[in-house]
Design a protein around this motif. Structure first.
Motif, PDB file in Angstrom:
ATOM      1  N   ARG A  33       0.836  -1.216   0.000  1.00  0.00           N
ATOM      2  CA  ARG A  33       0.000   0.000   0.000  1.00  0.00           C
ATOM      3  C   ARG A  33       0.866   1.259   0.000  1.00  0.00           C
ATOM      4  NH1 ARG A  33      -3.131  -2.652   3.823  1.00  0.00           N
ATOM      5  NH2 ARG A  33      -2.320  -1.328   5.485  1.00  0.00           N
ATOM      6  N   ALA A  34       1.902   1.260   0.824  1.00  0.00           N
ATOM      7  CA  ALA A  34       2.775   2.433   0.909  1.00  0.00           C
ATOM      8  C   ALA A  34       3.474   2.698  -0.421  1.00  0.00           C
ATOM      9  CB  ALA A  34       3.796   2.240   2.029  1.00  0.00           C
ATOM     10  N   LEU A  35       4.008   1.649  -1.035  1.00  0.00           N
ATOM     11  CA  LEU A  35       4.691   1.813  -2.323  1.00  0.00           C
ATOM     12  C   LEU A  35       3.700   2.129  -3.449  1.00  0.00           C
ATOM     13  CD1 LEU A  35       7.194  -1.133  -1.951  1.00  0.00           C
ATOM     14  CD2 LEU A  35       7.823   1.290  -2.162  1.00  0.00           C
ATOM     15  N   ALA A  36       2.518   1.524  -3.389  1.00  0.00           N
ATOM     16  CA  ALA A  36       1.511   1.744  -4.436  1.00  0.00           C
ATOM     17  C   ALA A  36       1.034   3.189  -4.448  1.00  0.00           C
ATOM     18  CB  ALA A  36       0.329   0.794  -4.238  1.00  0.00           C
ATOM     19  N   GLU A  37       0.998   3.825  -3.289  1.00  0.00           N
ATOM     20  CA  GLU A  37       0.598   5.233  -3.239  1.00  0.00           C
ATOM     21  C   GLU A  37       1.594   6.098  -4.008  1.00  0.00           C
ATOM     22  OE1 GLU A  37       0.157   8.758   0.068  1.00  0.00           O
ATOM     23  OE2 GLU A  37      -0.339   6.719   0.678  1.00  0.00           O
ATOM     24  N   VAL A  38       2.885   5.853  -3.786  1.00  0.00           N
ATOM     25  CA  VAL A  38       3.930   6.593  -4.510  1.00  0.00           C
ATOM     26  C   VAL A  38       3.832   6.283  -6.003  1.00  0.00           C
ATOM     27  CG1 VAL A  38       6.423   6.840  -4.828  1.00  0.00           C
ATOM     28  CG2 VAL A  38       5.470   6.643  -2.518  1.00  0.00           C
ATOM     29  N   TYR A  39       3.702   5.010  -6.328  1.00  0.00           N
ATOM     30  CA  TYR A  39       3.620   4.573  -7.719  1.00  0.00           C
ATOM     31  C   TYR A  39       2.427   5.214  -8.427  1.00  0.00           C
ATOM     32  CZ  TYR A  39       3.477   1.389 -11.710  1.00  0.00           C
ATOM     33  OH  TYR A  39       3.464   0.871 -12.970  1.00  0.00           O
ATOM     34  N   ARG A  53      14.014  12.571  -1.246  1.00  0.00           N
ATOM     35  CA  ARG A  53      13.643  13.485  -0.165  1.00  0.00           C
ATOM     36  C   ARG A  53      12.127  13.604  -0.151  1.00  0.00           C
ATOM     37  NH1 ARG A  53      17.026  18.475  -2.108  1.00  0.00           N
ATOM     38  NH2 ARG A  53      15.905  17.743  -3.904  1.00  0.00           N
ATOM     39  N   GLY A  54      11.533  13.511   0.994  1.00  0.00           N
ATOM     40  CA  GLY A  54      10.090  13.610   1.094  1.00  0.00           C
ATOM     41  C   GLY A  54       9.373  12.308   0.794  1.00  0.00           C
ATOM     42  N   PHE A  55      10.127  11.254   0.517  1.00  0.00           N
ATOM     43  CA  PHE A  55       9.534   9.940   0.276  1.00  0.00           C
ATOM     44  C   PHE A  55       8.843   9.520   1.572  1.00  0.00           C
ATOM     45  CE2 PHE A  55       9.725   5.492  -1.257  1.00  0.00           C
ATOM     46  CZ  PHE A  55       9.587   5.697  -2.620  1.00  0.00           C
ATOM     47  N   PRO A  56       7.604   9.060   1.513  1.00  0.00           N
ATOM     48  CA  PRO A  56       6.908   8.667   2.745  1.00  0.00           C
ATOM     49  C   PRO A  56       7.697   7.596   3.516  1.00  0.00           C
ATOM     50  CG  PRO A  56       5.386   8.723   0.896  1.00  0.00           C
ATOM     51  CD  PRO A  56       6.762   8.904   0.332  1.00  0.00           C
ATOM     52  N   ALA A  57       7.737   7.721   4.821  1.00  0.00           N
ATOM     53  CA  ALA A  57       8.559   6.842   5.661  1.00  0.00           C
ATOM     54  C   ALA A  57       8.235   5.362   5.457  1.00  0.00           C
ATOM     55  CB  ALA A  57       8.406   7.221   7.132  1.00  0.00           C
ATOM     56  N   ALA A  59       6.844   3.899   2.875  1.00  0.00           N
ATOM     57  CA  ALA A  59       7.255   3.502   1.526  1.00  0.00           C
ATOM     58  C   ALA A  59       8.773   3.360   1.460  1.00  0.00           C
ATOM     59  CB  ALA A  59       6.754   4.509   0.498  1.00  0.00           C
ATOM     60  N   TRP A  60       9.486   4.258   2.125  1.00  0.00           N
ATOM     61  CA  TRP A  60      10.950   4.188   2.137  1.00  0.00           C
ATOM     62  C   TRP A  60      11.413   2.901   2.826  1.00  0.00           C
ATOM     63  CZ3 TRP A  60      14.774   5.968  -0.513  1.00  0.00           C
ATOM     64  CH2 TRP A  60      16.072   5.844  -0.043  1.00  0.00           C
ATOM     65  N   GLU A  61      10.792   2.560   3.945  1.00  0.00           N
ATOM     66  CA  GLU A  61      11.140   1.318   4.645  1.00  0.00           C
ATOM     67  C   GLU A  61      10.902   0.104   3.744  1.00  0.00           C
ATOM     68  OE1 GLU A  61       9.134   0.974   8.428  1.00  0.00           O
ATOM     69  OE2 GLU A  61       9.612   3.062   8.916  1.00  0.00           O
ATOM     70  N   ALA A  62       9.774   0.085   3.050  1.00  0.00           N
ATOM     71  CA  ALA A  62       9.457  -1.034   2.150  1.00  0.00           C
ATOM     72  C   ALA A  62      10.437  -1.079   0.984  1.00  0.00           C
ATOM     73  CB  ALA A  62       8.018  -0.914   1.647  1.00  0.00           C
ATOM     74  N   TRP A  63      10.771   0.094   0.435  1.00  0.00           N
ATOM     75  CA  TRP A  63      11.719   0.150  -0.677  1.00  0.00           C
ATOM     76  C   TRP A  63      13.096  -0.331  -0.227  1.00  0.00           C
ATOM     77  CZ3 TRP A  63      16.300   2.456  -2.130  1.00  0.00           C
ATOM     78  CH2 TRP A  63      16.617   2.381  -3.488  1.00  0.00           C
ATOM     79  N   MET A  64      13.515   0.106   0.959  1.00  0.00           N
ATOM     80  CA  MET A  64      14.826  -0.292   1.476  1.00  0.00           C
ATOM     81  C   MET A  64      14.896  -1.794   1.743  1.00  0.00           C
ATOM     82  SD  MET A  64      17.143   1.994   1.465  1.00  0.00           S
ATOM     83  CE  MET A  64      18.337   1.211   2.547  1.00  0.00           C
TER      84      MET A  64
END
Length: 149
Positions: A33-39, A53-57, A59-64
Protein backbone atom coordinates in the motif's frame (compact mmCIF):
# COMPACT_ATOMS: atom_id res chain seq x y z
CA UNK A 1 20.20 14.15 -4.79
CA UNK A 2 19.44 11.05 -6.90
CA UNK A 3 15.92 10.01 -7.64
CA UNK A 4 14.29 6.61 -7.53
CA UNK A 5 13.13 5.32 -10.89
CA UNK A 6 9.62 3.97 -11.36
CA UNK A 7 11.03 0.57 -12.36
CA UNK A 8 12.59 0.25 -8.91
CA UNK A 9 9.26 1.10 -7.30
CA UNK A 10 7.63 -1.59 -9.47
CA UNK A 11 10.32 -4.10 -8.52
CA UNK A 12 9.83 -3.33 -4.82
CA UNK A 13 6.05 -3.75 -5.17
CA UNK A 14 6.54 -7.11 -6.90
CA UNK A 15 9.03 -8.16 -4.21
CA UNK A 16 6.40 -7.50 -1.53
CA UNK A 17 3.61 -9.11 -3.59
CA UNK A 18 5.64 -12.33 -3.68
CA UNK A 19 6.55 -12.07 -0.02
CA UNK A 20 3.10 -11.08 1.27
CA UNK A 21 0.45 -12.11 -1.26
CA UNK A 22 -3.09 -10.83 -0.88
CA UNK A 23 -5.22 -13.33 1.03
CA UNK A 24 -8.36 -12.38 -0.87
CA UNK A 25 -7.18 -10.69 -4.08
CA UNK A 26 -8.15 -7.26 -2.74
CA UNK A 27 -6.34 -6.65 0.54
CA UNK A 28 -2.78 -5.36 0.23
CA UNK A 29 0.05 -5.69 2.71
CA UNK A 30 1.04 -2.37 4.35
CA UNK A 31 4.34 -2.30 2.42
CA UNK A 32 2.53 -2.68 -0.90
CA UNK A 33 0.00 0.00 0.00
CA UNK A 34 2.78 2.43 0.91
CA UNK A 35 4.69 1.81 -2.32
CA UNK A 36 1.51 1.74 -4.44
CA UNK A 37 0.60 5.23 -3.24
CA UNK A 38 3.93 6.59 -4.51
CA UNK A 39 3.62 4.57 -7.72
CA UNK A 40 0.08 5.81 -8.38
CA UNK A 41 1.13 9.44 -7.97
CA UNK A 42 4.05 8.90 -10.33
CA UNK A 43 1.74 7.41 -12.95
CA UNK A 44 -0.88 10.12 -12.45
CA UNK A 45 1.68 12.91 -12.88
CA UNK A 46 3.56 11.08 -15.68
CA UNK A 47 6.79 11.01 -13.68
CA UNK A 48 9.51 8.40 -14.28
CA UNK A 49 11.49 9.39 -11.20
CA UNK A 50 10.74 10.55 -7.68
CA UNK A 51 13.09 12.42 -5.37
CA UNK A 52 14.01 10.39 -2.33
CA UNK A 53 13.64 13.49 -0.16
CA UNK A 54 10.09 13.61 1.09
CA UNK A 55 9.53 9.94 0.28
CA UNK A 56 6.91 8.67 2.75
CA UNK A 57 8.56 6.84 5.66
CA UNK A 58 6.58 3.59 5.28
CA UNK A 59 7.25 3.50 1.53
CA UNK A 60 10.95 4.19 2.14
CA UNK A 61 11.14 1.32 4.65
CA UNK A 62 9.46 -1.03 2.15
CA UNK A 63 11.72 0.15 -0.68
CA UNK A 64 14.83 -0.29 1.48
CA UNK A 65 13.80 -3.85 2.40
CA UNK A 66 13.60 -4.63 -1.33
CA UNK A 67 16.87 -2.79 -2.00
CA UNK A 68 18.67 -4.83 0.66
CA UNK A 69 17.57 -8.01 -1.15
CA UNK A 70 19.34 -6.92 -4.36
CA UNK A 71 23.05 -7.49 -5.13
CA UNK A 72 25.17 -4.79 -3.50
CA UNK A 73 27.58 -4.26 -6.37
CA UNK A 74 27.68 -4.97 -10.10
CA UNK A 75 31.31 -6.10 -9.76
CA UNK A 76 32.13 -9.49 -11.28
CA UNK A 77 35.77 -9.42 -10.09
CA UNK A 78 37.17 -8.41 -13.47
CA UNK A 79 38.07 -4.77 -12.98
CA UNK A 80 39.65 -3.08 -15.95
CA UNK A 81 39.61 0.37 -14.31
CA UNK A 82 42.61 -0.84 -12.28
CA UNK A 83 44.35 -1.22 -15.66
CA UNK A 84 43.56 2.35 -16.69
CA UNK A 85 40.19 1.99 -18.44
CA UNK A 86 37.79 4.86 -17.80
CA UNK A 87 34.85 2.40 -17.87
CA UNK A 88 35.19 -1.09 -16.42
CA UNK A 89 34.81 -3.83 -19.02
CA UNK A 90 33.58 -6.20 -16.31
CA UNK A 91 30.77 -4.24 -14.65
CA UNK A 92 30.28 -1.13 -16.77
CA UNK A 93 30.88 1.41 -14.01
CA UNK A 94 33.12 4.40 -14.55
CA UNK A 95 36.40 4.69 -12.67
CA UNK A 96 34.79 7.34 -10.46
CA UNK A 97 31.75 5.13 -9.73
CA UNK A 98 34.01 2.23 -8.75
CA UNK A 99 36.02 4.49 -6.42
CA UNK A 100 32.98 6.18 -4.84
CA UNK A 101 30.74 3.06 -4.62
CA UNK A 102 31.23 2.39 -0.88
CA UNK A 103 30.07 5.92 -0.03
CA UNK A 104 27.11 6.07 -2.42
CA UNK A 105 23.61 6.04 -1.00
CA UNK A 106 21.06 3.46 -2.21
CA UNK A 107 19.45 5.79 -4.77
CA UNK A 108 22.85 6.63 -6.28
CA UNK A 109 23.73 2.94 -6.50
CA UNK A 110 20.38 2.10 -8.13
CA UNK A 111 20.88 4.93 -10.66
CA UNK A 112 24.23 3.41 -11.58
CA UNK A 113 22.73 -0.09 -11.79
CA UNK A 114 19.99 1.27 -14.07
CA UNK A 115 22.49 2.95 -16.40
CA UNK A 116 24.77 -0.06 -16.76
CA UNK A 117 21.77 -2.37 -17.25
CA UNK A 118 20.31 -0.17 -19.98
CA UNK A 119 23.69 0.11 -21.70
CA UNK A 120 24.27 -3.64 -21.30
CA UNK A 121 27.76 -3.50 -22.85
CA UNK A 122 29.80 -4.80 -19.94
CA UNK A 123 30.93 -8.37 -19.62
CA UNK A 124 28.50 -8.91 -16.72
CA UNK A 125 25.69 -8.84 -19.29
CA UNK A 126 27.26 -11.07 -21.94
CA UNK A 127 30.62 -12.82 -21.73
CA UNK A 128 30.46 -13.49 -17.98
CA UNK A 129 26.71 -13.39 -17.39
CA UNK A 130 26.83 -16.67 -15.47
CA UNK A 131 29.26 -15.06 -13.01
CA UNK A 132 26.80 -12.22 -12.46
CA UNK A 133 23.74 -14.47 -12.07
CA UNK A 134 21.85 -13.87 -8.85
CA UNK A 135 21.62 -16.65 -6.33
CA UNK A 136 24.04 -19.37 -5.33
CA UNK A 137 25.66 -21.45 -8.00
CA UNK A 138 24.58 -25.05 -8.38
CA UNK A 139 27.14 -27.42 -6.86
CA UNK A 140 28.90 -29.62 -9.41
CA UNK A 141 27.64 -33.18 -9.65
CA UNK A 142 30.22 -35.53 -8.19
CA UNK A 143 30.71 -39.12 -9.29
CA UNK A 144 29.00 -40.26 -6.09
CA UNK A 145 25.93 -38.12 -6.77
CA UNK A 146 25.83 -38.75 -10.52
CA UNK A 147 23.78 -41.91 -10.06
CA UNK A 148 21.16 -39.94 -8.10
CA UNK A 149 20.84 -37.23 -10.78
Amino acid sequence: MPSLHITDIEAAINFWRARKPSPDGVTLAPEIRALAEVYALMVYYHEDEVDQRGFPAKAWEAWMAWYESTPDTPCIAICSTSQGDEVCKGCGRTFEEVQLWPGMDPAEKRATWRRITIEGHSWRFNRYAERAAEGPAEPPISDENAADA
